[in-house]
Every structure is written in structure tokens, then in C-alpha cells.
Scaffold this motif. Structure first.
Motif, short mmCIF file in Angstrom:
data_model
loop_
_atom_site.label_atom_id
_atom_site.label_comp_id
_atom_site.label_asym_id
_atom_site.label_seq_id
_atom_site.Cartn_x
_atom_site.Cartn_y
_atom_site.Cartn_z
N UNK A 255 -11.51 -6.41 0.27
CA UNK A 255 -12.11 -6.99 1.48
C UNK A 255 -11.20 -6.98 2.68
N UNK A 256 -9.89 -6.93 2.50
CA UNK A 256 -8.92 -7.00 3.59
C UNK A 256 -9.32 -8.10 4.59
N UNK A 257 -9.16 -9.37 4.19
CA UNK A 257 -9.59 -10.47 5.05
C UNK A 257 -8.86 -10.47 6.39
N UNK A 258 -9.56 -10.85 7.45
CA UNK A 258 -8.96 -10.89 8.78
C UNK A 258 -8.39 -12.27 9.09
N UNK B 243 5.64 -8.55 7.04
CA UNK B 243 4.69 -9.06 6.06
C UNK B 243 3.80 -10.09 6.75
N UNK B 244 2.54 -10.11 6.37
CA UNK B 244 1.58 -11.04 6.95
C UNK B 244 0.91 -11.83 5.83
N UNK B 245 0.88 -13.14 5.97
CA UNK B 245 0.18 -13.99 5.00
C UNK B 245 -1.32 -13.70 5.12
N UNK B 246 -1.95 -13.36 3.99
CA UNK B 246 -3.39 -13.07 4.04
C UNK B 246 -4.20 -14.04 3.18
N UNK B 247 -3.55 -14.73 2.24
CA UNK B 247 -4.32 -15.61 1.37
C UNK B 247 -3.40 -16.59 0.66
N UNK B 248 -3.97 -17.73 0.31
CA UNK B 248 -3.28 -18.70 -0.54
C UNK B 248 -4.19 -18.94 -1.73
N UNK B 249 -3.63 -18.76 -2.91
CA UNK B 249 -4.39 -18.94 -4.15
C UNK B 249 -3.86 -20.17 -4.87
N UNK C 207 0.85 -1.21 0.00
CA UNK C 207 0.00 0.00 0.00
C UNK C 207 0.88 1.25 0.00
N UNK C 208 0.43 2.25 -0.77
CA UNK C 208 1.07 3.56 -0.79
C UNK C 208 0.07 4.57 -0.23
N UNK C 209 0.45 5.83 -0.22
CA UNK C 209 -0.48 6.86 0.26
C UNK C 209 -1.68 7.00 -0.67
N UNK D 70 1.64 -6.08 3.38
CA UNK D 70 2.47 -5.25 4.25
C UNK D 70 1.56 -4.24 4.94
N UNK D 71 1.71 -4.11 6.24
CA UNK D 71 0.89 -3.16 6.99
C UNK D 71 1.41 -1.73 6.88
#
Length: 143
Positions: free
Chosen positions: A132-135, A68-74, A21-23, A96-97
């Protein structure tokens, strides 16, 4: 050596993609064919997907990530546009947060959320993941 295995007329790939993510939006690379994809690449033998994600960001953007955080596996099944080879691909998608603020190298662009919806972004599920930004970690299968 990349984790890519040719089996008869099919190929098995293990990849990573990193949502940065950027500004004003998100960082994507524009392909010569005109579609956009997130920073990332193939995992190497004896390398974890997390290590690959950090390495790819460093190689492509010369930027050292903090977290870095794993958010999904495709799990993606498709036919490669140029070679007509069937591909079975596992893509570990990290997020990346941090808000990234860097000068982008050639072929990299910043896309707003609206532009991401309007453009040819691959894999297409990246659009949903950003929106969606999955939790929790989600396993997607695309055939």
C-alpha cells in the motif's frame, strides 16, 4: 541494553524494522525457522527508534542509510514460538526511499513483491505496508 522488560510471564519489547527496496524487490532476513523478516532489531535504552533503525542497517548490512522515514507503528501481541512467553511489542517501521544495491550477507535475501505475498513474512502487516505504501503514519494493532 535493549529495551526489553520481563514482567511476570510476559515481555515488553521495543523494536524497529526497516523496509529496504532493491531493483528487484526488498531485503529480508531468513530465520532458522523458515520465515522472513525485515532488517531491524531492538531499540536500546536512551536511543531513539530512528537511531536504532540506522544502527541496525549498519550492523546487519554494513550499509550507511541516507534517509529513513517512519511509515508505521505496529503494536503487536503474540506468544513467542520457542519460549511460550506472551509478548507485547512496539515496532517502529521505517522505509528507505533509496534503491539499495549491495552484496547481501549470509541469511539475507532479496524477495520480489510476489514472493513476499507467497512466503511467511513476519510481522504479517509488512506485506500490507509494502503493497500500500501509506502516505501517512499508520498505527496498527495486532492481537
Amino acid at each position: 541494553m535493549d529495551l526489553t522488560v520481563q514482567i511476570d510471564t510476559s515481555k515488553l519489547n521495543m523494536r524497529v524494522a526497516v523496509i529496504l527496496k532493491t531493483h528487484n524487490g526488498y531485503i529480508f532476513c531468513e530465520s532458522k525457522q523458515g520465515y522472513y523478516f525485515p532488517v531491524g532489531g531492538r531499540v536500546k535504552i536512551n536511543e531513539s527508534s530512528l537511531e536504532a533503525a540506522y544502527r541496525e542497517v549498519q550492523e546487519e548490512l554494513e550499509y550507511d542509510m541516507k534517509t529513513l522515514t517512519l511509515c508505521s507503528v505496529l503494536e503487536n501481541f503474540f506468544i513467542h514460538d520457542e519460549t511460550n512467553i506472551k509478548v507485547h511489542e512496539f515496532c517502529f517501521i521505517y522505509k528507505c526511499d533509496d534503491i539499495i544495491s549491495i552484496e547481501l550477507p549470509e541469511f539475507f535475501v532479496e524477495l520480489t513483491e510476489q514472493e513476499i505475498l507467497e512466503k511467511d513474512v513476519r510481522p504479517i502487516l509488512i506485506k500490507d505496508i509494502i503493497a500500500q505504501t501509506p502516505s501517512e503514519i499508520i498505527h496498527h494493532i495486532s492481537k
